[in-house]
Design an enzyme around this catalytic site. Sequence first.
Site: not given
Length: 635
Positions: A39, A118, A475, A478-479, A548
């Site tokens: 820089v 840069p 989740l 969630s079942g 997942s």
Amino acid sequence: MTTQDPIYKTDALIAEDIDAYLEAHQHKTMLRFITCGSVDDGKSTLIGRLLYDSKMIFEDQLAALESDSKRSGTQGEEIDFALLVDGLAAEREQGITIDVAYRFFATEKRKFIVADTPGHEQYTRNMVTGASTADLAVILIDARKGVLTQTRRHSYLVKLLGIRHVVLAVNKMDLVGYEQETFERIVADYRAFAESIGIEEFTAIPISGFKGDNITGPSQNTPWYDGTALLPLLEEVEVEDSRDQAGPFRMQVQWVNRPNLDFRGFAGLIASGQIRPGDPVRVLPSGKTSTVARIVSLGGDKDLAVAGESVTITLADEIDCSRGQVIVASQSPLEVADQFESTIVWMDENELVPGRAYWLKIGTQTVSATVAEPKYEVNVNTQEHLASKTLDLNAIGVANITTDREIPFAPYAENRDLGGFILIDKLTNHTVAAGLLHFALRRAQNVHWQATDIGRDHHASMKHQKPAVLWLTGLSGSGKSTIANIVEKKLARMNRHTFLLDGDNVRHGLNKDLGFTEADRVENIRRVGEVAKLMTDAGLIVITAFISPFRSERDMVRGMMQPGEFVEVFVDTPLEVAESRDVKGLYAKARSGQLKNFTGIDSPYEHPESPELRIDTTEMTPEEAADLIIARLIP
């Protein structure tokens, strides 16, 4: 007025002079170079000085520059040349370069395209972009600061990207009283580092971009320096064409040109070699062969085309060839593989996730690819190889890459076009890395798919069903597992052949070596996907129940299956509902900090955007959900 009239003759001579100038300018050689360093080393000022001294600034630009220089606080009548290049408002306010600024200028001897890259570490990725097409690098060092970490980083990247010509410009010599000892100390420090990374030769010049010392000619302020000035060096350096005209013919197909039924050509840029009508060629990766019928260009048919030219080639035979494939000399084919060792420069703020599928773009071809856990990360200061499980922003590492299909390639050291690639995040479409292919892994050449006489269609017909993967995601709590178990029982009563893969169960065996980091979660799903694919090959209906959490991994598994076989079922349960069930007490542990990387608490869950089915467990029972899934599977 006649042709003998003095005025007419003067006009004619002027026209001839203009034509001669344009002709000479058209045939000048082109040098692409970059300026890089840390820089505030003065890169933009140097480029501004080059533009000014080569008289590439119009009067109105100069007037605006002088006015801007006064407003920016430049003392006296001096001009702040950096303002010519730092076009972004944020750059002018901060006094640093953020973007890559490309500028064109020319002298009597040569044309130039310069990339002002840069200096800040955060924007190293921009520097890689600018360096990817450069023939020469000007590495600037502030004479007051000497060799810094970013100097070493940029030098390492210059070497890595195959830039053979390096100029070390020790800038701001006016601020150290033009001391010869300071210059020689910096050059000695840099030489020791350059040799350690394989930069055998470089040219060191003491300069002041602000004052103009040793830019266009010798400076009286450095009588002890008897070398060339910067601009004459740039004009005279011999640059080898990165595209080898003497090498074997290679052309990546950019576009299949089909303007009518009577013409089918393959357009692209010749990466190396040369080609003539009648030459035998091979299309990779298919290996189909033919001969060149015509070479078509904007100016008409050609008898010869060489590296660096963009042409359209027609073939004598109607063979399959599409965008991304490579046409090569028949007797000198490229290597084709799907597993490689590579160097990767990571350019994203989110770290590399080993095993996650990214888009890999190499030349004109885009394929899906996964990156293995890095073999090591490179410390750019010491060249030490550091153990690393991932790569963070600006990290440079070596890792194996696997693509979903075989691709033709050349090592980057031999051909930039055929060995350089970028990685693209499939969800954000951001470029996350640049890379260089080293070689194909030996196992990629030795492992071949073994054809079998009994295929997946036969397995399915014996079971009187169509293979499928019912992928339940959602989740924890969630079942999913409850619904999946009911689905399998109902299918069993219908004499369907099924197998249930449950998230907890596979971690007792197949995936017991994996934890719950993001990388481990990715690998967990990859393995389950491979198992599910083998089961569909056996003709089974596979039911899975996995959190997942990442869309990219669910899409990866979808891509493993035959079209229509993957059915994504989103078991949509609000976090507060799932947490209220908390049968296993996992949410409570996660909230208390005892369980790290738990989905929904300190690890994200990416909701499916377009699942085949959405199950709202607040509105239906598990039995009703199972019936809905089976109705989708068996209409």
